[in-house]
Design a protein around this motif. Structure first.
Motif, PDB file in Angstrom:
ATOM      1  N   ILE A  67       0.818  -1.213   0.000  1.00 55.36           N
ATOM      2  CA  ILE A  67       0.000   0.000   0.000  1.00 55.36           C
ATOM      3  C   ILE A  67       0.849   1.259   0.000  1.00 55.36           C
ATOM      4  N   PHE A  68       1.892   1.294   0.849  1.00 57.19           N
ATOM      5  CA  PHE A  68       2.609   2.541   1.069  1.00 57.19           C
ATOM      6  C   PHE A  68       3.740   2.812   0.091  1.00 57.19           C
ATOM      7  N   LEU A  69       4.281   1.800  -0.543  1.00 57.69           N
ATOM      8  CA  LEU A  69       5.319   2.061  -1.533  1.00 57.69           C
ATOM      9  C   LEU A  69       4.826   2.965  -2.665  1.00 57.69           C
ATOM     10  N   PRO A  70       3.673   2.676  -3.269  1.00 61.14           N
ATOM     11  CA  PRO A  70       3.191   3.581  -4.323  1.00 61.14           C
ATOM     12  C   PRO A  70       2.794   4.954  -3.798  1.00 61.14           C
ATOM     13  N   ILE A  71       2.302   5.026  -2.560  1.00 64.20           N
ATOM     14  CA  ILE A  71       1.929   6.319  -1.993  1.00 64.20           C
ATOM     15  C   ILE A  71       3.173   7.195  -1.805  1.00 64.20           C
ATOM     16  N   ILE A  72       4.239   6.599  -1.296  1.00 63.60           N
ATOM     17  CA  ILE A  72       5.492   7.340  -1.107  1.00 63.60           C
ATOM     18  C   ILE A  72       6.036   7.818  -2.447  1.00 63.60           C
ATOM     19  N   ASN A  73       5.935   6.963  -3.450  1.00 61.69           N
ATOM     20  CA  ASN A  73       6.401   7.324  -4.788  1.00 61.69           C
ATOM     21  C   ASN A  73       5.606   8.501  -5.340  1.00 61.69           C
ATOM     22  N   ALA A  74       4.281   8.448  -5.171  1.00 65.16           N
ATOM     23  CA  ALA A  74       3.427   9.517  -5.680  1.00 65.16           C
ATOM     24  C   ALA A  74       3.693  10.830  -4.943  1.00 65.16           C
ATOM     25  N   ALA A  75       3.891  10.751  -3.622  1.00 65.67           N
ATOM     26  CA  ALA A  75       4.153  11.960  -2.837  1.00 65.67           C
ATOM     27  C   ALA A  75       5.465  12.608  -3.266  1.00 65.67           C
ATOM     28  N   SER A  76       6.455  11.787  -3.560  1.00 68.27           N
ATOM     29  CA  SER A  76       7.745  12.305  -3.994  1.00 68.27           C
ATOM     30  C   SER A  76       7.619  13.056  -5.320  1.00 68.27           C
ATOM     31  N   LYS A  77       6.872  12.479  -6.252  1.00 63.63           N
ATOM     32  CA  LYS A  77       6.709  13.126  -7.551  1.00 63.63           C
ATOM     33  C   LYS A  77       5.842  14.378  -7.442  1.00 63.63           C
TER      34      LYS A  77
END
Length: 205
Positions: A67-77
């Motif tokens: 769940i959180f890996l894609p969220i962290i990626n999106a927040a970074s971008k």
């Protein structure tokens, strides 16, 4: 450069958006889907073969990772996109917006009343010359001046300039943006109060 040209340029900057799904490349989609499938199989196998709390904890850990890996990626971008927008807007103001405002006609008006009013509340939109001077260094002042035969009183944050000789009449100068520009509100800019070097405020709060 005229008003329409400055507006056209301003409308084209700072428009980059960061959507959750759009922040992924195709290989990231494949990676996350594959990881989800593998971890789901592992969790099912653990649940069928081991009956202890650790298995449940491991399953929860895997789920959190998915769940959180894609969220962290999106927040970074999203952060990168915001930085890009802010940079474009700053460049637009430096090259076009500020220059357009600085080329506007200068209005000069005679001042007949000035009061330092440190307790007055002034909203950010009423800070004269916002962007050209650090507002933390400005003083809240009430200024009354004559313009076109009318007396006008305004309270705003500005700074006095003691650049006149003794006996000269105090006056203000400013440039007025009558219509909004992209990333600018209409109003008075480069507002300056010009006072004699020996001027003393008679009504200080």
């Amino acid at each position: 450069m005229n008003y329409e040209e400055v507006v056209k340029i301003g409308d084209s900057v700072g428009l980059h958006e960061s959507h959750f799904l759009a922040s992924f490349t195709w290989w990231q989609y494949v990676l996350y889907i594959g990881l989800f499938i593998v971890l789901s199989i592992i969790c099912l196998w653990i649940g069928e073969n081991f009956e202890f709390i650790g298995a449940l904890g491991l399953a929860v850990l895997f789920s959190v990772m998915v769940i959180f890996l894609p969220i962290i990626n999106a927040a970074s971008k999203h952060s990168v996109v915001n930085e890009k927008n802010n940079k474009e807007i700053a460049e637009y103001k430096n090259k076009y917006g500020d220059n357009y405002i600085n080329d506007l006609p200068v209005t000069k008006a005679e001042v007949f009343y000035i009061k330092i009013d440190a307790e007055a509340e002034v909203s950010g939109s009423l800070i004269f010359g916002t962007g050209s001077i650090n507002s933390n260094l400005l003083t809240t002042m009430t200024v009354s001046y004559k313009l076109n035969g009318n007396g006008i009183t305004e309270t705003a944050k500005t700074t006095p300039n003691f650049d006149l000789v003794k006996g000269d009449t105090p006056y203000i100068t400013y440039q007025e943006l009558k219509k909004d520009l992209p990333h600018y509100q209409h109003g008075k800019y480069n507002f300056q109060i010009h006072l004699p070097e020996n001027y003393s405020f008679t009504d200080i709060k």
